[in-house]
Design an enzyme around this catalytic site. Structure first.
Site, mmCIF file in Angstrom:
data_model
loop_
_atom_site.group_PDB
_atom_site.id
_atom_site.type_symbol
_atom_site.label_atom_id
_atom_site.label_comp_id
_atom_site.label_asym_id
_atom_site.label_seq_id
_atom_site.Cartn_x
_atom_site.Cartn_y
_atom_site.Cartn_z
ATOM 1 N N GLY A 49 0.828 -1.196 0.000
ATOM 2 C CA GLY A 49 0.000 0.000 0.000
ATOM 3 C C GLY A 49 0.869 1.256 0.000
ATOM 4 C CD1 TRP A 117 2.780 -0.614 3.631
ATOM 5 C CD2 TRP A 117 4.623 0.613 3.890
ATOM 6 N NE1 TRP A 117 2.866 -0.268 4.960
ATOM 7 C CE2 TRP A 117 3.986 0.489 5.148
ATOM 8 C CE3 TRP A 117 5.812 1.346 3.811
ATOM 9 C CZ2 TRP A 117 4.488 1.060 6.312
ATOM 10 C CZ3 TRP A 117 6.325 1.930 4.968
ATOM 11 C CH2 TRP A 117 5.666 1.795 6.195
ATOM 12 C CG ASP A 269 8.107 -3.350 -9.944
ATOM 13 O OD1 ASP A 269 7.314 -2.423 -10.188
ATOM 14 O OD2 ASP A 269 8.213 -3.892 -8.834
ATOM 15 C CG HIS A 297 4.774 -3.515 -7.922
ATOM 16 N ND1 HIS A 297 6.005 -3.373 -7.306
ATOM 17 C CD2 HIS A 297 3.842 -3.131 -6.996
ATOM 18 C CE1 HIS A 297 5.838 -2.927 -6.079
ATOM 19 N NE2 HIS A 297 4.533 -2.780 -5.862
#
Length: 330
Positions: A49, A117, A269, A297
């Protein structure tokens, strides 16, 4: 798990074995669940996130015969309450929550698995509580600093059609600081503007991840409120460089010298640059790195699924990552 040649490399769906709510103070309660083998190797899963929360599909990233998997929604996220709350919600407090959860579940030491994250949060947790960590598997590295945010919100050449739509929504005067404008709009008092900011933010992220233009998401009332809550917390973290910043994150990473750490990152990514993984690998002495061809990703890209599962299986068999990723070009 399917064979390596199969297009589906995900583990079978499993039910949660146990779930609960843990009061972590400051008015926050985090929701957690356990699945897999109760006698297996404990692994805690740190979602990305910030503020994405966990999903049942995340259980399928782990071999249910080998691992006792602990998933939880971070403060203000997913099923944790109050959802969307930014007060008393910082990286320092999230790190403390992880340690509270370990003690609550009676786990002596566990493996830490985090993506995006969650990988940054994993570094912060391992640095603060190394004695509680068997090691870490970190995917899709986000370094939390200004360079990462500038990259993400201004990667126009990677998704030109989506960039054109995004900048047609963002006022021209803010085109040089798109992220900051979206943070303000998504968490501001004008709900109609916040909803449109969140819809454009979601579409931009999806387009950047996939490399293809994406339609603006159509959200019902429940999905709209969930998205507003999520992106309010995400804006709270990103405008403050996740209460870390790149220099501080890498400084903490140096302290993980010789802790078993595997880093996996997609070569394609577009959300978090592969150079992030190289920098983290260089900071953590003794870490192992695999740059995954054909993966972006998304943790559910087939090549990433295989690499992630391979690192976990290697650790389950050996207790470290020695020999894993040998011969992989960096």
């Amino acid at each position: 798990m399917s064979s390596p040649g199969s297009p589906n490399l995900i583990f079978p769906a499993v039910d949660s074995l146990q779930s609960g709510a843990l009061d972590v103070g400051d008015g926050h309660t985090i929701q957690y669940e356990q699945c897999g083998n109760p006698a297996g190797l404990p692994v805690v899963v740190l979602h990305g996130g910030p503020a994405s929360g966990c999903s049942p599909r995340m259980r399928q990233l782990f071999d249910p015969t080998l691992f006792r998997v602990v998933l939880f929604d971070q403060r203000g996220c997913g099923r944790s309450t109050p959802r969307g709350e930014c007060a008393h919600n910082t990286t320092l407090e999230l790190v403390a929550d992880i340690e509270r959860l370990r003690a609550h579940l009676g786990i002596g030491r566990w493996l830490v698995a985090g993506g995006s994250w969650g990988a940054a949060l994993g570094v912060a947790y391992c640095a603060a509580h190394r004695e509680a960590c068997l090691g870490a598997v970190l995917r899709g590295i986000f370094l939390t600093g200004r360079d990462d945010l500038d990259w993400f919100f201004h990667a126009a050449p990677l998704a030109p059609e989506a960039w054109s739509r995004l900048t047609s929504f963002v006022p021209e005067a803010a085109h040089g600081r798109v992220g900051e404008w979206l943070f303000d709009a998504a968490s501001g008092p004008d709900e109609a503007l916040a909803v449109e900011a969140v819809r454009h933010w979601i579409a931009w992220e999806q387009a950047l991840d996939s490399g293809q233009p994406q339609a603006l998401p159509q959200l019902d009332d429940a999905a709209t409120q969930a998205a507003l809550d999520k992106y309010r917390v995400q804006a709270h973290y990103l405008r403050r460089e996740c209460f870390l910043g790149e220099d501080e994150l890498l400084r903490r990473a140096v302290g993980l010298f010789d802790l078993p750490v595997a880093i996996v990152h997609g070569r394609q990514d577009r959300v978090c640059r592969p150079s992030n993984a190289l920098r983290l690998h260089e900071a953590i002495g003794g870490s192992r790195l695999k740059l995954v061809a054909g993966a972006g990703h998304n943790p559910f890209d087939a090549p990433m699924l295989a690499a992630f599962a391979g690192a976990l299986a290697h650790f389950a068999a050996q207790g470290d990552f020695s020999g894993w990723a040998d011969g992989d070009p960096a």
